[in-house]
Design a protein around this motif. Sequence first.
Motif, PDB file in Angstrom:
ATOM      1  N   SER A  99      -1.830  -6.734  -8.029  1.00 16.89           N
ATOM      2  CA  SER A  99      -1.987  -7.188  -6.502  1.00 16.89           C
ATOM      3  C   SER A  99      -2.128  -6.141  -5.606  1.00 16.89           C
ATOM      4  O   SER A  99      -2.134  -5.125  -6.055  1.00 16.89           O
ATOM      5  CB  SER A  99      -0.576  -8.136  -6.023  1.00 16.89           C
ATOM      6  OG  SER A  99      -0.863  -8.980  -5.242  1.00 16.89           O
ATOM      7  N   HIS A 100      -2.270  -6.502  -4.474  1.00 16.50           N
ATOM      8  CA  HIS A 100      -2.563  -5.514  -3.437  1.00 16.50           C
ATOM      9  C   HIS A 100      -1.213  -4.851  -3.138  1.00 16.50           C
ATOM     10  O   HIS A 100      -0.085  -5.395  -3.188  1.00 16.50           O
ATOM     11  CB  HIS A 100      -2.866  -6.137  -1.909  1.00 16.50           C
ATOM     12  CG  HIS A 100      -3.281  -5.167  -0.885  1.00 16.50           C
ATOM     13  ND1 HIS A 100      -2.349  -4.569   0.018  1.00 16.50           N
ATOM     14  CD2 HIS A 100      -4.519  -4.749  -0.386  1.00 16.50           C
ATOM     15  CE1 HIS A 100      -2.751  -3.760   0.744  1.00 16.50           C
ATOM     16  NE2 HIS A 100      -4.143  -3.988   0.616  1.00 16.50           N
ATOM     17  N   PRO A 101      -1.150  -3.607  -2.984  1.00 15.55           N
ATOM     18  CA  PRO A 101       0.098  -2.848  -2.767  1.00 15.55           C
ATOM     19  C   PRO A 101       0.954  -3.458  -1.687  1.00 15.55           C
ATOM     20  O   PRO A 101       2.374  -3.517  -2.072  1.00 15.55           O
ATOM     21  CB  PRO A 101      -0.331  -1.564  -2.370  1.00 15.55           C
ATOM     22  CG  PRO A 101      -1.716  -1.355  -2.875  1.00 15.55           C
ATOM     23  CD  PRO A 101      -2.139  -2.449  -2.753  1.00 15.55           C
ATOM     24  N   HIS A 102       0.503  -3.847  -0.690  1.00 14.09           N
ATOM     25  CA  HIS A 102       1.395  -4.587   0.285  1.00 14.09           C
ATOM     26  C   HIS A 102       2.205  -5.775  -0.403  1.00 14.09           C
ATOM     27  O   HIS A 102       3.368  -6.249  -0.190  1.00 14.09           O
ATOM     28  CB  HIS A 102       1.020  -5.082   1.519  1.00 14.09           C
ATOM     29  CG  HIS A 102       0.711  -3.939   2.498  1.00 14.09           C
ATOM     30  ND1 HIS A 102       0.338  -4.205   3.816  1.00 14.09           N
ATOM     31  CD2 HIS A 102       0.860  -2.534   2.371  1.00 14.09           C
ATOM     32  CE1 HIS A 102       0.246  -3.197   4.285  1.00 14.09           C
ATOM     33  NE2 HIS A 102       0.458  -2.053   3.727  1.00 14.09           N
ATOM     34  N   ALA A 103       1.262  -6.764  -1.266  1.00 15.15           N
ATOM     35  CA  ALA A 103       2.022  -7.844  -1.864  1.00 15.15           C
ATOM     36  C   ALA A 103       2.975  -7.306  -2.878  1.00 15.15           C
ATOM     37  O   ALA A 103       4.135  -8.111  -2.954  1.00 15.15           O
ATOM     38  CB  ALA A 103       0.807  -8.669  -2.318  1.00 15.15           C
ATOM     39  N   LEU A 104       2.770  -6.581  -3.664  1.00 17.91           N
ATOM     40  CA  LEU A 104       3.549  -6.066  -4.865  1.00 17.91           C
ATOM     41  C   LEU A 104       4.923  -5.513  -4.137  1.00 17.91           C
ATOM     42  O   LEU A 104       5.839  -5.880  -4.474  1.00 17.91           O
ATOM     43  CB  LEU A 104       3.078  -5.024  -5.619  1.00 17.91           C
ATOM     44  CG  LEU A 104       1.687  -5.258  -6.370  1.00 17.91           C
ATOM     45  CD1 LEU A 104       1.357  -4.086  -7.090  1.00 17.91           C
ATOM     46  CD2 LEU A 104       2.229  -6.331  -7.590  1.00 17.91           C
ATOM     47  N   ALA A 105       4.832  -4.816  -3.055  1.00 18.72           N
ATOM     48  CA  ALA A 105       6.201  -4.136  -2.370  1.00 18.72           C
ATOM     49  C   ALA A 105       6.924  -5.519  -1.703  1.00 18.72           C
ATOM     50  O   ALA A 105       8.166  -5.149  -1.830  1.00 18.72           O
ATOM     51  CB  ALA A 105       5.689  -3.539  -1.181  1.00 18.72           C
TER      52      ALA A 105
END
Length: 301
Positions: A101-107
């Motif tokens: 996923s996008h890094p923001h989503a993974l976070a």
Amino acid sequence: MARIAYFGPQGTFTEQAARVLAAGEELVPAETIRLALTAVREGDADAACVPVENSVEGAVTATLDGLSDADPLVAVAEAILPVHFSVLKRPGTTEIRTVASHPHALAQVRDWLEVNLPGAKPVASSSTAAAAVGVHAGDFDAAVTAPVAVEHYPLEVLATGVADVADARTRFLLVRKPGELPPPTGSDRTSIVAAAVNRTGTLAELLTELATRGINLTRLDARPTRNNFGEYRFFIDFEGHIAEPRIIDALAALRRRCQLRFLGSHPRADGIRSTIEPGADNDSFVEATAWVDAVLKGDLA
């Protein structure tokens, strides 16, 4: 029918926001935020929908940089979406070894992944939808995506409503070339970017111009100018509309102190009305200006 570029590909939260902000218009996905903005600047799209801030991960720096560089664009509307993810997998997949996923989503789903998919390796992708594309192509076993992604890709829903922070939200902007702005509503937001000289007290001076006029900030971010180390641009959102006398007075004062780029005035998606301090309402500014005009004309009554 207007063409609205959005940060794609199909199946992102930005597509969901574009459906809200430009219902009934033609939606055109762009590979990156910068390309979505470029499409407007070059006349290939009438407007662009891009994310600007997330309540968990903060500012979307690609949007801030994209709005501060190149030809001016202005925000004319905003949408705030709750951020609850779906986890999608290829049909028939029984073992999840990689989750993209996008890094923001993974976070924002880190805790959920540790509990529910403890053996899966998180893999960063350019967007949540790109992760879904990768799962379909066999590059990854699962993807953390916007719920709308399942409408575009032949994947199975492993989980939905996934979020470590239940009330996480992302704010999106609809931006276009400078022109007529939405009229003030009393529940508005104005955005600017200020580039000031790097010296002691510069930021305090800028904020004082707003504070002394009773103007409430809603966001403040700093980004490097990329010219000289230690030099920054300040992205400032505050309550009010550029058509209001109190906001006009503040922007004029700020313009005397630094370089300004106006990024828009538009209604707030949350509908919160501007905070007006005693003596800082628009009528007070109009009356004060009228008094000065009268003094100049010799009327001291």
